[in-house]
Design a protein around this motif. Structure first.
Motif, mmCIF file in Angstrom:
data_model
loop_
_atom_site.group_PDB
_atom_site.id
_atom_site.type_symbol
_atom_site.label_atom_id
_atom_site.label_comp_id
_atom_site.label_asym_id
_atom_site.label_seq_id
_atom_site.Cartn_x
_atom_site.Cartn_y
_atom_site.Cartn_z
ATOM 1 N N VAL A 36 -41.705 31.760 -26.757
ATOM 2 C CA VAL A 36 -40.737 32.735 -26.240
ATOM 3 C C VAL A 36 -39.627 32.933 -27.270
ATOM 4 N N ASN A 37 -39.119 34.163 -27.380
ATOM 5 C CA ASN A 37 -37.974 34.437 -28.234
ATOM 6 C C ASN A 37 -36.761 33.835 -27.531
ATOM 7 N N ILE A 38 -36.323 32.645 -27.979
ATOM 8 C CA ILE A 38 -35.272 31.887 -27.306
ATOM 9 C C ILE A 38 -33.952 32.661 -27.280
ATOM 10 N N GLY A 39 -33.588 33.270 -28.401
ATOM 11 C CA GLY A 39 -32.340 34.028 -28.472
ATOM 12 C C GLY A 39 -32.302 35.158 -27.459
ATOM 13 N N GLN A 40 -33.430 35.844 -27.325
ATOM 14 C CA GLN A 40 -33.533 36.957 -26.377
ATOM 15 C C GLN A 40 -33.362 36.446 -24.947
ATOM 16 N N PHE A 41 -34.019 35.315 -24.609
ATOM 17 C CA PHE A 41 -33.888 34.752 -23.266
ATOM 18 C C PHE A 41 -32.447 34.347 -22.984
ATOM 19 N N VAL A 42 -31.824 33.624 -23.934
ATOM 20 C CA VAL A 42 -30.445 33.149 -23.765
ATOM 21 C C VAL A 42 -29.509 34.332 -23.494
ATOM 22 N N PRO B 186 -29.457 27.976 -27.168
ATOM 23 C CA PRO B 186 -30.791 27.676 -27.701
ATOM 24 C C PRO B 186 -31.046 26.168 -27.871
ATOM 25 N N ALA B 187 -30.011 25.340 -27.696
ATOM 26 C CA ALA B 187 -30.152 23.886 -27.834
ATOM 27 C C ALA B 187 -30.970 23.331 -26.659
ATOM 28 N N PRO B 188 -31.428 22.061 -26.753
ATOM 29 C CA PRO B 188 -32.122 21.471 -25.606
ATOM 30 C C PRO B 188 -31.221 21.528 -24.367
ATOM 31 N N PRO B 189 -31.750 21.658 -23.168
ATOM 32 C CA PRO B 189 -33.163 21.654 -22.793
ATOM 33 C C PRO B 189 -33.841 23.024 -22.912
ATOM 34 N N VAL B 190 -33.072 24.088 -23.099
ATOM 35 C CA VAL B 190 -33.653 25.434 -23.121
ATOM 36 C C VAL B 190 -34.609 25.616 -24.302
ATOM 37 N N GLY B 191 -34.144 25.319 -25.507
ATOM 38 C CA GLY B 191 -34.958 25.505 -26.713
ATOM 39 C C GLY B 191 -36.239 24.704 -26.691
ATOM 40 N N LYS C 16 -39.957 26.232 -15.347
ATOM 41 C CA LYS C 16 -38.824 26.155 -14.423
ATOM 42 C C LYS C 16 -37.714 25.371 -15.100
ATOM 43 N N LEU C 17 -36.512 25.955 -15.102
ATOM 44 C CA LEU C 17 -35.350 25.306 -15.706
ATOM 45 C C LEU C 17 -34.164 25.409 -14.754
ATOM 46 N N GLN C 18 -33.192 24.509 -14.928
ATOM 47 C CA GLN C 18 -31.924 24.626 -14.218
ATOM 48 C C GLN C 18 -30.849 24.674 -15.284
ATOM 49 N N ILE C 19 -30.163 25.811 -15.379
ATOM 50 C CA ILE C 19 -29.204 26.035 -16.455
ATOM 51 C C ILE C 19 -27.865 26.449 -15.852
ATOM 52 N N PRO C 20 -26.742 25.979 -16.414
ATOM 53 C CA PRO C 20 -25.445 26.452 -15.926
ATOM 54 C C PRO C 20 -25.311 27.957 -16.161
ATOM 55 N N GLY C 21 -24.860 28.694 -15.158
ATOM 56 C CA GLY C 21 -24.734 30.146 -15.248
ATOM 57 C C GLY C 21 -23.850 30.598 -16.384
#
Length: 139
Positions: A32-38, A19-24, A9-14
């Motif tokens: 997970v393929n971070i680039g694909q998710f982003v 790929p930087a923290p906190p997502v990465g 579970k994450l909270q990310i600005p729309g």
């Protein structure tokens, strides 16, 4: 059939995931393929730029993933309705603004899919409680 190995579970600005923290740091250890998710997240939320969007990510054993976008946190919806940056630090004594009954109804309608409220009235009471704890009056 792939099985879910991890829920994140994450909270990310729309529209502004990077790929930087906190997502990465949250997705890297899960494989997970971070680039694909982003890319997918930003594409799905490009119309909600600047709004904090909670996202529930399910990671499968074959390293694929799916995600569900939720409605912004209640406090963010209240702040947006009032057009202010943050709530009161001394909630009961110090007030930071006032919501109208119509704004409360609007916020409750928007947040309803994520609430476990049985009725519109119950959802509005949840909004009122959150507003009270933030130092926001309701007129």
């Amino acid at each position: 059939m792939a099985t879910v190995v991890k829920k994140i579970k994450l909270q990310i600005p729309g529209g502004a995931a990077t790929p930087a923290p906190p997502v990465g740091t949250a997705l890297g250890p899960a494989g997970v393929n971070i680039g694909q998710f982003v890319t997918q997240f930003n594409e799905a939320t490009k119309d909600k730029r600047g709004t904090i969007i909670p996202v529930e990510l399910s990671v499968y054993d074959d390293r694929s993933f799916t995600f569900i976008l939720k409605v912004s946190p209640m406090s963010r919806l209240i702040l947006k309705a009032l057009g202010i940056e943050k709530g009161s630090s001394k909630a009961p004594q110090q007030k930071v603004g006032a919501l109208t009954k119509a704004q409360v109804t609007e916020i409750a309608k928007e947040k309803m899919p994520d609430l476990n409220a049985a009725s519109q009235e119950a959802a509005e009471r949840i909004v009122l409680g959150t507003a009270r704890s933030m130092g926001v009056e309701v007129k």
